[in-house]
Motif scaffolding. Sequence first.
Motif, PDB file in Angstrom:
ATOM      1  N   SER A 192       0.875  -1.473  -0.339  1.00 20.59           N
ATOM      2  CA  SER A 192      -0.359   0.311  -0.045  1.00 20.59           C
ATOM      3  C   SER A 192       1.200   1.091  -0.388  1.00 20.59           C
ATOM      4  O   SER A 192       0.351   2.188  -0.180  1.00 20.59           O
ATOM      5  CB  SER A 192      -0.973  -0.101   1.196  1.00 20.59           C
ATOM      6  OG  SER A 192      -0.304   0.294   2.932  1.00 20.59           O
ATOM      7  N   SER A 193       2.124   1.303   0.397  1.00 17.96           N
ATOM      8  CA  SER A 193       3.039   2.441   0.400  1.00 17.96           C
ATOM      9  C   SER A 193       3.649   2.719  -0.178  1.00 17.96           C
ATOM     10  O   SER A 193       4.532   1.404  -1.365  1.00 17.96           O
ATOM     11  CB  SER A 193       3.651   2.554   1.700  1.00 17.96           C
ATOM     12  OG  SER A 193       2.682   2.587   2.663  1.00 17.96           O
ATOM     13  N   PRO A 194       4.878   3.504  -0.720  1.00 14.44           N
ATOM     14  CA  PRO A 194       5.432   4.251  -2.170  1.00 14.44           C
ATOM     15  C   PRO A 194       6.962   3.428  -1.509  1.00 14.44           C
ATOM     16  O   PRO A 194       6.625   3.547  -0.406  1.00 14.44           O
ATOM     17  CB  PRO A 194       5.607   5.847  -2.087  1.00 14.44           C
ATOM     18  CG  PRO A 194       4.314   6.675  -1.644  1.00 14.44           C
ATOM     19  CD  PRO A 194       3.802   5.479  -0.242  1.00 14.44           C
ATOM     20  N   ALA A 240      17.954   7.977  -2.342  1.00 10.26           N
ATOM     21  CA  ALA A 240      16.433   7.296  -2.028  1.00 10.26           C
ATOM     22  C   ALA A 240      15.326   7.968  -3.127  1.00 10.26           C
ATOM     23  O   ALA A 240      14.953   8.554  -2.592  1.00 10.26           O
ATOM     24  CB  ALA A 240      15.445   6.374  -0.968  1.00 10.26           C
ATOM     25  N   ASP A 241      15.806   7.430  -4.327  1.00 11.64           N
ATOM     26  CA  ASP A 241      14.893   8.302  -5.384  1.00 11.64           C
ATOM     27  C   ASP A 241      14.308   7.384  -5.798  1.00 11.64           C
ATOM     28  O   ASP A 241      14.899   6.022  -6.737  1.00 11.64           O
ATOM     29  CB  ASP A 241      15.925   8.897  -6.000  1.00 11.64           C
ATOM     30  CG  ASP A 241      17.224  10.245  -5.798  1.00 11.64           C
ATOM     31  OD1 ASP A 241      15.892  10.766  -4.467  1.00 11.64           O
ATOM     32  OD2 ASP A 241      17.760  10.741  -5.728  1.00 11.64           O
ATOM     33  N   ALA A 242      13.473   8.007  -6.462  1.00 15.71           N
ATOM     34  CA  ALA A 242      12.377   6.905  -7.247  1.00 15.71           C
ATOM     35  C   ALA A 242      12.943   6.549  -8.924  1.00 15.71           C
ATOM     36  O   ALA A 242      13.414   7.256  -9.467  1.00 15.71           O
ATOM     37  CB  ALA A 242      10.958   7.403  -7.714  1.00 15.71           C
ATOM     38  N   ALA A 243      12.919   5.296  -9.306  1.00 10.19           N
ATOM     39  CA  ALA A 243      13.329   4.774 -10.762  1.00 10.19           C
ATOM     40  C   ALA A 243      12.629   4.548 -11.791  1.00 10.19           C
ATOM     41  O   ALA A 243      12.728   3.631 -12.376  1.00 10.19           O
ATOM     42  CB  ALA A 243      14.623   4.347 -10.568  1.00 10.19           C
ATOM     43  N   GLY A 244      11.165   4.112 -11.183  1.00  6.83           N
ATOM     44  CA  GLY A 244      10.575   4.583 -12.525  1.00  6.83           C
ATOM     45  C   GLY A 244       9.916   3.051 -12.206  1.00  6.83           C
ATOM     46  O   GLY A 244      10.338   2.414 -11.891  1.00  6.83           O
ATOM     47  N   ASN A 245       8.749   2.466 -12.961  1.00  3.66           N
ATOM     48  CA  ASN A 245       8.025   1.140 -12.449  1.00  3.66           C
ATOM     49  C   ASN A 245       8.576   0.389 -11.177  1.00  3.66           C
ATOM     50  O   ASN A 245       8.997  -0.729 -11.436  1.00  3.66           O
ATOM     51  CB  ASN A 245       9.622  -0.003 -14.122  1.00  3.66           C
ATOM     52  CG  ASN A 245       8.901   0.939 -15.131  1.00  3.66           C
ATOM     53  OD1 ASN A 245       7.708   1.030 -15.731  1.00  3.66           O
ATOM     54  ND2 ASN A 245       9.583   0.705 -16.231  1.00  3.66           N
ATOM     55  N   ALA A 254      13.539  -3.251  -6.515  1.00  5.37           N
ATOM     56  CA  ALA A 254      11.530  -3.510  -7.060  1.00  5.37           C
ATOM     57  C   ALA A 254      10.966  -4.193  -6.276  1.00  5.37           C
ATOM     58  O   ALA A 254      11.854  -4.537  -5.347  1.00  5.37           O
ATOM     59  CB  ALA A 254      11.904  -3.668  -8.699  1.00  5.37           C
ATOM     60  N   ARG A 255       9.928  -4.118  -5.905  1.00 11.73           N
ATOM     61  CA  ARG A 255       9.016  -4.533  -5.782  1.00 11.73           C
ATOM     62  C   ARG A 255       9.121  -6.036  -6.336  1.00 11.73           C
ATOM     63  O   ARG A 255       9.099  -5.775  -8.041  1.00 11.73           O
ATOM     64  CB  ARG A 255       7.740  -4.115  -6.228  1.00 11.73           C
ATOM     65  CG  ARG A 255       7.014  -2.917  -5.587  1.00 11.73           C
ATOM     66  CD  ARG A 255       5.587  -2.629  -5.910  1.00 11.73           C
ATOM     67  NE  ARG A 255       5.491  -0.616  -4.703  1.00 11.73           N
ATOM     68  CZ  ARG A 255       5.269  -0.865  -3.508  1.00 11.73           C
ATOM     69  NH1 ARG A 255       5.004  -2.316  -2.629  1.00 11.73           N
ATOM     70  NH2 ARG A 255       5.164   0.266  -3.234  1.00 11.73           N
ATOM     71  N   GLY A 256       9.162  -7.096  -5.865  1.00 13.08           N
ATOM     72  CA  GLY A 256       9.257  -8.357  -6.464  1.00 13.08           C
ATOM     73  C   GLY A 256       7.690  -9.089  -6.135  1.00 13.08           C
ATOM     74  O   GLY A 256       6.672  -9.082  -6.282  1.00 13.08           O
ATOM     75  N   VAL A 257       7.547 -10.518  -6.635  1.00  9.57           N
ATOM     76  CA  VAL A 257       6.370 -11.167  -7.063  1.00  9.57           C
ATOM     77  C   VAL A 257       6.079 -11.697  -5.725  1.00  9.57           C
ATOM     78  O   VAL A 257       6.696 -11.995  -4.884  1.00  9.57           O
ATOM     79  CB  VAL A 257       6.839 -12.387  -7.050  1.00  9.57           C
ATOM     80  CG1 VAL A 257       5.468 -13.480  -7.659  1.00  9.57           C
ATOM     81  CG2 VAL A 257       7.576 -12.253  -9.094  1.00  9.57           C
ATOM     82  N   GLN A 258       4.905 -11.606  -4.970  1.00 11.50           N
ATOM     83  CA  GLN A 258       5.006 -11.513  -3.424  1.00 11.50           C
ATOM     84  C   GLN A 258       4.468 -12.845  -3.600  1.00 11.50           C
ATOM     85  O   GLN A 258       3.080 -13.404  -4.404  1.00 11.50           O
ATOM     86  CB  GLN A 258       3.261 -10.239  -3.376  1.00 11.50           C
ATOM     87  CG  GLN A 258       3.775  -9.178  -3.355  1.00 11.50           C
ATOM     88  CD  GLN A 258       4.426  -9.086  -1.677  1.00 11.50           C
ATOM     89  OE1 GLN A 258       4.161  -9.102  -0.740  1.00 11.50           O
ATOM     90  NE2 GLN A 258       5.398  -7.809  -1.972  1.00 11.50           N
TER      91      GLN A 258
END
Length: 160
Positions: A81-83, A102-107, A156-160
Amino acid sequence: MIDKLAIWFEALSLREKILVGVAAFLSLLLAAIYGIYFPLTTSIYEKRVEYREALERRVAIEAMVTQANQKQNVAVVATISSPLEQVVNQRATEAGFTLEKADAAGNGRVSITMAQARPAALMKWLAQLELDGIVADQIEVKAGSAGTVSVNATLARGVQ
């Protein structure tokens, strides 16, 4: 030897025989108490204490596992739920790290830079992030001073 002892005992008066008999009985009683009873009761008590301590350790471990599972479930919900930048910053702060960037790198990615960290603590933190569903997409670790390392990574967000 036994014959000499028997002759000596027969030579004693009745009163002396009674006293020697009582002394022998008391000696046997003391030997039984201090040689058998006390060692057995002490070892039984020690085993009971060890068993109780083992049970307490087991309960504590089960409580830690339950607590870790609850934290992991909460962490996964927070991660979803959080960025990503916010989650990574929060986890780094909780682990005692200071992120220089700690910067957003897209996707669904975030680029981080850490000036110094202990290698073991860093690996533990990355493993915890992976359990929370955040994986290291790219990582560069360089040796620093005093047994520390510097880190540039893309998470990156991985597979949950």
